[in-house]
Design a protein around this motif. Sequence first.
Motif, PDB file in Angstrom:
ATOM      1  N   ILE A   1      27.900  67.608  73.417  1.00  0.00           N
ATOM      2  CA  ILE A   1      27.962  67.439  71.986  1.00  0.00           C
ATOM      3  C   ILE A   1      27.436  69.735  72.499  1.00  0.00           C
ATOM      4  O   ILE A   1      26.589  70.040  71.531  1.00  0.00           O
ATOM      5  CB  ILE A   1      26.552  67.038  71.371  1.00  0.00           C
ATOM      6  N   MET A   2      27.225  69.725  73.298  1.00  0.00           N
ATOM      7  CA  MET A   2      26.232  71.263  73.926  1.00  0.00           C
ATOM      8  C   MET A   2      27.528  72.394  74.293  1.00  0.00           C
ATOM      9  O   MET A   2      27.361  72.911  74.169  1.00  0.00           O
ATOM     10  CB  MET A   2      25.641  71.186  75.501  1.00  0.00           C
ATOM     11  N   HIS A   3      28.415  71.728  74.073  1.00  0.00           N
ATOM     12  CA  HIS A   3      29.746  72.395  73.554  1.00  0.00           C
ATOM     13  C   HIS A   3      30.261  73.344  71.979  1.00  0.00           C
ATOM     14  O   HIS A   3      30.318  72.103  71.461  1.00  0.00           O
ATOM     15  CB  HIS A   3      31.309  72.563  74.411  1.00  0.00           C
ATOM     16  N   ARG A   4      30.775  74.330  71.696  1.00  0.00           N
ATOM     17  CA  ARG A   4      30.246  75.067  70.512  1.00  0.00           C
ATOM     18  C   ARG A   4      31.609  73.966  70.259  1.00  0.00           C
ATOM     19  O   ARG A   4      30.795  73.133  68.316  1.00  0.00           O
ATOM     20  CB  ARG A   4      31.341  76.082  70.151  1.00  0.00           C
ATOM     21  N   PRO A   5      32.477  73.605  70.321  1.00  0.00           N
ATOM     22  CA  PRO A   5      33.996  72.863  68.788  1.00  0.00           C
ATOM     23  C   PRO A   5      33.062  70.877  69.096  1.00  0.00           C
ATOM     24  O   PRO A   5      33.133  70.956  67.307  1.00  0.00           O
ATOM     25  CB  PRO A   5      34.798  72.740  70.072  1.00  0.00           C
ATOM     26  N   ALA A   6      32.337  70.453  70.054  1.00  0.00           N
ATOM     27  CA  ALA A   6      31.623  69.316  69.846  1.00  0.00           C
ATOM     28  C   ALA A   6      30.395  69.156  68.939  1.00  0.00           C
ATOM     29  O   ALA A   6      30.534  69.045  68.201  1.00  0.00           O
ATOM     30  CB  ALA A   6      31.897  68.081  71.020  1.00  0.00           C
ATOM     31  N   PHE A   7      29.839  70.208  68.836  1.00  0.00           N
ATOM     32  CA  PHE A   7      28.141  70.825  68.629  1.00  0.00           C
ATOM     33  C   PHE A   7      29.126  71.068  67.125  1.00  0.00           C
ATOM     34  O   PHE A   7      28.537  70.768  66.028  1.00  0.00           O
ATOM     35  CB  PHE A   7      27.508  71.633  69.173  1.00  0.00           C
TER      36      PHE A   7
END
Length: 132
Positions: free
Chosen positions: A8-14
């Motif tokens: 979640i701390m990576h752009r795609p997942a966030f």
Amino acid sequence: MTTDFTAIMHRPAFEAYVLSLPAATLVRQWRDDSVAKVGGKIFCLLDGDPGEIWLKVSPMSYALMTEMDGIRPAPYFARAGWVAIGPDSALSEDEIRAYIVAAHGLIAAKLPRKLRTALGLDQALMAGSHKP
């Protein structure tokens, strides 16, 4: 101290997760941060990719969370009750996602009733949960 970033701390997942919330929008602002809004008001952001997640929390959560390792008052936003969750926090991915949902609800609840109704948020707030 570890620097393992949860998904979640990576752009795609966030970005995918915040856009799954009712009436949420996403913009890139400031230093190309991913900024999530509801009704035009910010409820959380990703500062970097990967990076910290900054979000609005309740006063009780703020007091508790800012005492935890890896979580600090969010720069510029702390006076409004925001925290910055770093990769070295003890929070699990599910817990971070739950705090994002709570931040969305806190901000959505403060929107004018007419706007909440127009965005279809009254039903979502009454349901009290999010299942993407």
